[in-house]
Write an enzyme that holds these catalytic residues in place. Structure first.
Site, mmCIF file in Angstrom:
data_model
loop_
_atom_site.group_PDB
_atom_site.id
_atom_site.type_symbol
_atom_site.label_atom_id
_atom_site.label_comp_id
_atom_site.label_asym_id
_atom_site.label_seq_id
_atom_site.Cartn_x
_atom_site.Cartn_y
_atom_site.Cartn_z
ATOM 1 N N GLU A 173 32.362 29.039 2.986
ATOM 2 C CA GLU A 173 31.690 29.490 1.756
ATOM 3 C C GLU A 173 32.289 30.808 1.291
ATOM 4 O O GLU A 173 32.918 31.529 2.050
ATOM 5 C CB GLU A 173 30.183 29.642 1.967
ATOM 6 C CG GLU A 173 29.754 30.203 3.312
ATOM 7 C CD GLU A 173 30.272 31.574 3.635
ATOM 8 O OE1 GLU A 173 30.283 32.444 2.735
ATOM 9 O OE2 GLU A 173 30.676 31.810 4.788
ATOM 10 N N GLU A 316 34.065 31.928 5.179
ATOM 11 C CA GLU A 316 35.177 31.180 4.587
ATOM 12 C C GLU A 316 35.511 29.901 5.368
ATOM 13 O O GLU A 316 36.360 29.132 4.949
ATOM 14 C CB GLU A 316 36.456 32.025 4.486
ATOM 15 C CG GLU A 316 36.363 33.250 3.614
ATOM 16 C CD GLU A 316 37.680 34.014 3.541
ATOM 17 O OE1 GLU A 316 38.752 33.416 3.805
ATOM 18 O OE2 GLU A 316 37.641 35.216 3.225
#
Length: 352
Positions: A173, A316
């Site tokens: 994310e 991430e």
């Protein structure tokens, strides 16, 4: 595929394939069950794929990116433009997740599910549901129908990639303010005080942490999310990135492929997915324990134990992608370790 259709499509693991996989392991020329969770990993892959010869073909890291209105409350060190910049950098191989994914042979898919800014970056997959969420301290982060749309966006995106041959997924994310939304959701789901589940995120000062905790308290007080209704929690105090990842977990289970949780934010999305679709849990693998305060708590709520304890909290998908190699090791051992007969060693038998 709608959310309800995806939930209904989730099938139980193939018990016959799993039993046969254990028989294969027990004939390998090693002490019984001595490879521990690597053996469990392969057995579960056999159950997921419905075969005693599971094969990892293509690996994908799906990074859901969205902005969060709660940053108006001073809960972050950075502004929303960082969401845009880092997501764009993913298309240029300049982000951390790209460096790590290259080692694992994985492809990175940055998805705009709710970036606030306009941008000129062709490599981002535009699946925008909203231009960021609203400030959850003043009302719901998003309408319930938008939360459902975001979940279904995640389901659809994973389904598209499975149809392209990808069959191992990591979740990531990008969204400034998303440790506030995930902490708020964790507080509600776990029935825990915001102080207990909220950390400093990307490096907040002590006054900043206090503002963050107070914002989460206010958001829960204002919205009164129902912990027994995952979509209510998601729409009132969640984020678009979390909703998209929730859909990724459900979509992977519906398409019978394994998917890895990353850190705290990703694990909250997984918890939301499992609350919506309990059968999805069998397809989800936890990668690591986030350094965020509630990292272990959320995994405990799902009855999951992480493979790695590295003190990571970048996001991430950085933790999840490092676990891809565990699948390689596990499958190599399963496929290549000789049997006792081939090695001409007396077979181990279980002790009683």
């Amino acid at each position: 595929m709608t959310l309800n259709e995806a939930i209904e499509a989730i099938a139980p693991l193939d018990e016959d394939a799993m039993a046969k996989a254990w028989e294969i392991w027990d004939h390998k020329c090693i002490p019984l069950r001595s490879l521990g969770r690597l053996e469990d990993m392969v057995v579960r892959l056999c159950g997921i794929f419905g075969t005693t010869k599971p094969e990892i073909k293509k690996r994908a890291v799906v990074v859901m990116a969205g902005d969060n209105g709660v940053i108006e409350e001073g809960v972050t060190q950075s502004d929303n433009h960082v969401t845009t910049t880092v997501t764009c950098n993913m298309t240029k191989a300049n982000a951390t997740i790209c460096v790590l994914s290259k080692i694992s042979g994985a492809d990175v898919f940055p998805v705009d599910i709710g970036i606030l800014d306009d941008y000129d970056c062709p490599g981002i997959y535009n699946r925008k549901v909203m231009r960021g969420t609203s400030n959850m301290t003043k009302g719901p982060a998003m309408p319930r129908e938008k939360a459902i749309e975001a979940v279904e966006t995640g389901i659809a995106f994973v389904s598209e990639l499975v149809d392209q041959g990808y069959n191992l997924f990591a979740t990531g994310e990008m969204g400034i303010g998303n440790t506030s939304t995930s902490s708020a959701m964790a507080s509600v789901f776990l029935d825990a005080a915001p102080e207990k589940v909220t950390g400093r995120g990307a490096g907040l000062s002590t006054p900043g942490l206090e503002r963050k905790i107070n914002a989460i308290k206010k958001a829960i007080e204002v919205n009164r999310p129902d912990k027994n209704d995952p979509l209510d929690v998601l729409s009132k105090v969640g984020g678009l990135d979390i909703a998209g990842l929730c859909g990724c977990f459900i979509g992977a289970a519906a398409k019978r492929v394994p998917i890895l949780i990353d850190g705290f934010i990703s694990s909250v999305a997984a918890l939301c997915a499992v609350r919506l679709a309990p059968a999805a849990a069998a397809y989800i693998f936890p990668s690591h324990v986030s350094a965020e305060p509630a990292g272990q708590m959320v995994l405990d709520a799902m009855g999951m134990e992480a493979y790695l304890h590295g003190g990571m909290c970048l996001g991430e998908g950085s933790g999840a992608v490092t676990c891809f190699h565990l699948f390689d090791y596990a499958l190599a051992a399963y496929e290549q370790i000789p049997t006792f007969e081939v090695a001409e060693i007396e077979t181990y038998v279980p002790l009683v």
